[in-house]
Design a protein around this motif. Structure first.
Motif, PDB file in Angstrom:
ATOM      1  N   ALA A   1      47.031  33.356  28.936  1.00 17.69           N
ATOM      2  CA  ALA A   1      46.745  32.673  30.197  1.00 17.69           C
ATOM      3  C   ALA A   1      46.741  33.630  31.370  1.00 17.69           C
ATOM      4  CB  ALA A   1      47.791  31.578  30.428  1.00 17.69           C
ATOM      5  N   SER A   2      47.199  34.875  31.151  1.00 16.82           N
ATOM      6  CA  SER A   2      47.344  35.801  32.261  1.00 16.82           C
ATOM      7  C   SER A   2      46.194  36.801  32.357  1.00 16.82           C
ATOM      8  CB  SER A   2      48.654  36.572  32.120  1.00 16.82           C
ATOM      9  OG  SER A   2      48.671  37.263  30.884  1.00 16.82           O
ATOM     10  N   THR A   3      45.031  36.491  31.764  1.00 23.26           N
ATOM     11  CA  THR A   3      43.908  37.426  31.784  1.00 23.26           C
ATOM     12  C   THR A   3      43.469  37.729  33.205  1.00 23.26           C
ATOM     13  OG1 THR A   3      43.137  36.589  29.648  1.00 23.26           O
ATOM     14  CG2 THR A   3      41.554  37.811  30.995  1.00 23.26           C
ATOM     15  N   ARG A   4      43.408  36.688  34.027  1.00 27.99           N
ATOM     16  CA  ARG A   4      42.963  36.883  35.410  1.00 27.99           C
ATOM     17  C   ARG A   4      43.933  37.774  36.178  1.00 27.99           C
ATOM     18  NH1 ARG A   4      41.843  32.078  39.883  1.00 27.99           N
ATOM     19  NH2 ARG A   4      41.245  33.473  41.606  1.00 27.99           N
ATOM     20  N   SER A   5      45.221  37.531  36.001  1.00 30.14           N
ATOM     21  CA  SER A   5      46.216  38.344  36.713  1.00 30.14           C
ATOM     22  C   SER A   5      46.172  39.790  36.251  1.00 30.14           C
ATOM     23  CB  SER A   5      47.618  37.762  36.509  1.00 30.14           C
ATOM     24  OG  SER A   5      47.986  37.814  35.147  1.00 30.14           O
ATOM     25  N   ARG A   6      45.850  40.017  34.984  1.00 34.27           N
ATOM     26  CA  ARG A   6      45.752  41.376  34.486  1.00 34.27           C
ATOM     27  C   ARG A   6      44.575  42.099  35.128  1.00 34.27           C
ATOM     28  NH1 ARG A   6      46.860  40.523  27.978  1.00 34.27           N
ATOM     29  NH2 ARG A   6      49.078  39.954  28.149  1.00 34.27           N
ATOM     30  N   TRP A   7      43.456  41.401  35.288  1.00 32.06           N
ATOM     31  CA  TRP A   7      42.302  42.008  35.950  1.00 32.06           C
ATOM     32  C   TRP A   7      42.626  42.335  37.403  1.00 32.06           C
ATOM     33  CZ3 TRP A   7      38.155  44.327  34.294  1.00 32.06           C
ATOM     34  CH2 TRP A   7      37.656  44.028  33.015  1.00 32.06           C
ATOM     35  N   ILE A   8      43.318  41.417  38.063  1.00 36.60           N
ATOM     36  CA  ILE A   8      43.696  41.658  39.458  1.00 36.60           C
ATOM     37  C   ILE A   8      44.623  42.869  39.549  1.00 36.60           C
ATOM     38  CG2 ILE A   8      44.955  40.715  41.441  1.00 36.60           C
ATOM     39  CD1 ILE A   8      43.941  37.968  40.636  1.00 36.60           C
TER      40      ILE A   8
ATOM     41  N   ALA B   1      44.788  45.355  37.436  1.00 36.90           N
ATOM     42  CA  ALA B   1      44.022  46.564  37.130  1.00 36.90           C
ATOM     43  C   ALA B   1      43.192  47.009  38.332  1.00 36.90           C
ATOM     44  CB  ALA B   1      43.118  46.313  35.926  1.00 36.90           C
ATOM     45  N   LEU B   2      42.565  46.044  39.008  1.00 33.81           N
ATOM     46  CA  LEU B   2      41.769  46.387  40.185  1.00 33.81           C
ATOM     47  C   LEU B   2      42.652  46.913  41.310  1.00 33.81           C
ATOM     48  CD1 LEU B   2      39.247  43.385  40.250  1.00 33.81           C
ATOM     49  CD2 LEU B   2      38.788  45.763  39.596  1.00 33.81           C
ATOM     50  N   ARG B   3      43.835  46.325  41.463  1.00 35.33           N
ATOM     51  CA  ARG B   3      44.758  46.797  42.491  1.00 35.33           C
ATOM     52  C   ARG B   3      45.204  48.225  42.196  1.00 35.33           C
ATOM     53  NH1 ARG B   3      48.040  42.874  42.224  1.00 35.33           N
ATOM     54  NH2 ARG B   3      49.548  43.825  40.792  1.00 35.33           N
ATOM     55  N   GLU B   4      45.472  48.508  40.922  1.00 37.23           N
ATOM     56  CA  GLU B   4      45.893  49.853  40.544  1.00 37.23           C
ATOM     57  C   GLU B   4      44.756  50.845  40.741  1.00 37.23           C
ATOM     58  OE1 GLU B   4      48.834  52.349  39.700  1.00 37.23           O
ATOM     59  OE2 GLU B   4      49.060  50.161  39.691  1.00 37.23           O
ATOM     60  N   LEU B   5      43.546  50.434  40.403  1.00 36.88           N
ATOM     61  CA  LEU B   5      42.388  51.302  40.599  1.00 36.88           C
ATOM     62  C   LEU B   5      42.194  51.613  42.074  1.00 36.88           C
ATOM     63  CD1 LEU B   5      39.915  52.723  39.383  1.00 36.88           C
ATOM     64  CD2 LEU B   5      38.653  50.575  39.643  1.00 36.88           C
TER      65      LEU B   5
ATOM     66  N   LEU C   1      44.546  51.639  44.342  1.00 33.21           N
ATOM     67  CA  LEU C   1      45.631  52.514  44.758  1.00 33.21           C
ATOM     68  C   LEU C   1      45.329  53.961  44.411  1.00 33.21           C
ATOM     69  CD1 LEU C   1      48.496  53.015  45.835  1.00 33.21           C
ATOM     70  CD2 LEU C   1      49.368  52.466  43.554  1.00 33.21           C
ATOM     71  N   VAL C   2      44.872  54.194  43.183  1.00 34.21           N
ATOM     72  CA  VAL C   2      44.543  55.556  42.760  1.00 34.21           C
ATOM     73  C   VAL C   2      43.384  56.107  43.591  1.00 34.21           C
ATOM     74  CG1 VAL C   2      43.699  56.957  40.841  1.00 34.21           C
ATOM     75  CG2 VAL C   2      45.416  55.192  40.422  1.00 34.21           C
ATOM     76  N   ALA C   3      42.383  55.253  43.861  1.00 34.40           N
ATOM     77  CA  ALA C   3      41.238  55.693  44.658  1.00 34.40           C
ATOM     78  C   ALA C   3      41.664  56.076  46.075  1.00 34.40           C
ATOM     79  CB  ALA C   3      40.185  54.594  44.705  1.00 34.40           C
ATOM     80  N   VAL C   4      42.566  55.294  46.656  1.00 36.11           N
ATOM     81  CA  VAL C   4      43.050  55.596  48.007  1.00 36.11           C
ATOM     82  C   VAL C   4      43.826  56.912  48.010  1.00 36.11           C
ATOM     83  CG1 VAL C   4      44.670  54.863  49.797  1.00 36.11           C
ATOM     84  CG2 VAL C   4      43.074  53.216  48.823  1.00 36.11           C
ATOM     85  N   MET C   5      44.682  57.116  47.008  1.00 38.08           N
ATOM     86  CA  MET C   5      45.441  58.365  46.937  1.00 38.08           C
ATOM     87  C   MET C   5      44.509  59.559  46.804  1.00 38.08           C
ATOM     88  SD  MET C   5      48.936  57.573  44.786  1.00 38.08           S
ATOM     89  CE  MET C   5      48.082  57.529  43.220  1.00 38.08           C
ATOM     90  N   PHE C   6      43.458  59.421  45.985  1.00 39.32           N
ATOM     91  CA  PHE C   6      42.513  60.515  45.810  1.00 39.32           C
ATOM     92  C   PHE C   6      41.748  60.778  47.101  1.00 39.32           C
ATOM     93  CE2 PHE C   6      38.225  62.032  44.645  1.00 39.32           C
ATOM     94  CZ  PHE C   6      38.577  63.228  44.036  1.00 39.32           C
TER      95      PHE C   6
END
Length: 276
Positions: free
Chosen positions: A8-15, A17-21, A23-28
């Motif tokens: 049931a948590s597929t949507r939260s996992r995508w969110i 993952a996008l949040r982590e992506l 974050l990494v993009a901002v740091m770079f």
């Protein structure tokens, strides 16, 4: 017949993952902006380069020029080294982080923080100690193999607005490669996982022979990495495991047409956690 109920948590996992992506993009992005902002001080960068060159000779380190001359005997190997420098460094790190995020989330968070700490500290060194790479010391006989044989990563320093070419120390190529190797060795259990150490070894030889870094650049990167590991050691993923809450247990229905077996819940999934 076995039927798995979709999580049931597929949507939260995508969110997540996008949040982590993001974050990494901002740091770079912050790192790239800071690296470009650290440009300038050309005279100081060349003065520091000659000091590093003389210090390495005083320490009796292998000369970058002699190593480069040996590589020049095999032109095809020069092109391989240039390609390794241009195309392996960043993609290898990204692929490692993606794999960790999917398969080893606790190791991912720890590795991400180590990389962020190492890169941020390196940026401070770039500001305080501008350093021209050995390929710019033409009076020593060093050559810019990337520009001669290709592929070239950098343009002319006078017109290159996308990178700071006077930021040789520390070598993040070497630092990131060491992080990737250590992480994959500690996060996996394959019998030959020690071969991941070839990545930083090859990277070290590549950055030196192509004239992009000094030996001391690699030594400085490893020193900063040891500090980052020491600071992040309390947060290293422990051997303790936690069970997924009952609400996240995925029931597996094993129904036999002959015996009419009742459904059995799937066993809780165990995952390493970060020490607090």
């Amino acid at each position: 017949m076995s039927v798995d109920v979709p999580p049931a948590s597929t949507r939260s996992r995508w969110i997540s993952a996008l949040r982590e992506l993001g974050l990494v993009a901002v740091m770079f992005l912050v790192y790239k902006i800071g690296r470009i902002a650290a440009t300038g001080h050309v005279g100081e960068a060349f003065d520091n380069a000659h000091k590093v060159w003389d210090l390495e000779h005083w320490l009796h380190l292998p000369g970058e020029l002699s190593v480069q001359n040996r590589l020049m005997s095999w032109h095809w190997l020069v092109e391989v080294a240039n390609c390794y420098y241009a195309y392996v460094h960043f993609p290898a790190t990204v692929i490692c982080l993606i794999w960790l995020y999917v398969r080893r989330p606790a190791h991912y968070r720890w590795t991400r923080n180590v990389l962020a700490l190492l890169t941020g500290t390196a940026l401070l060194v770039h500001f305080g100690f501008p350093l021209a790479p050995p390929r710019m010391l033409t009076d020593t006989g060093m050559l810019d193999l990337g520009r001669i044989y290709g592929p070239a990563v950098y343009g002319a320093p006078e017109t290159d607005q996308l990178s700071n070419q006077y930021a040789a120390m520390p070598s993040l190529h070497v630092g990131w490669a060491v992080v990737v190797a250590i992480t994959l060795i500690t996060a996996t259990s394959a019998r030959w996982r020690g071969l991941w150490l070839l990545h930083p070894v090859i990277t070290l030889l590549v950055v030196v022979t192509t004239g992009n870094h000094y030996w001391l650049d690699a030594i400085a990167a490893v020193a900063l990495l040891l500090i980052a590991y020491a600071l992040m050691r309390p947060f290293y993923p422990s051997s303790r495991t936690v069970a997924v809450p009952d609400a996240e247990i995925l029931p597996v229905l094993d129904v036999s047409p002959d015996t009419g077996t009742a459904p059995h819940p799937r066993m809780p999934v165990e995952e390493p956690v970060l020490r607090r």
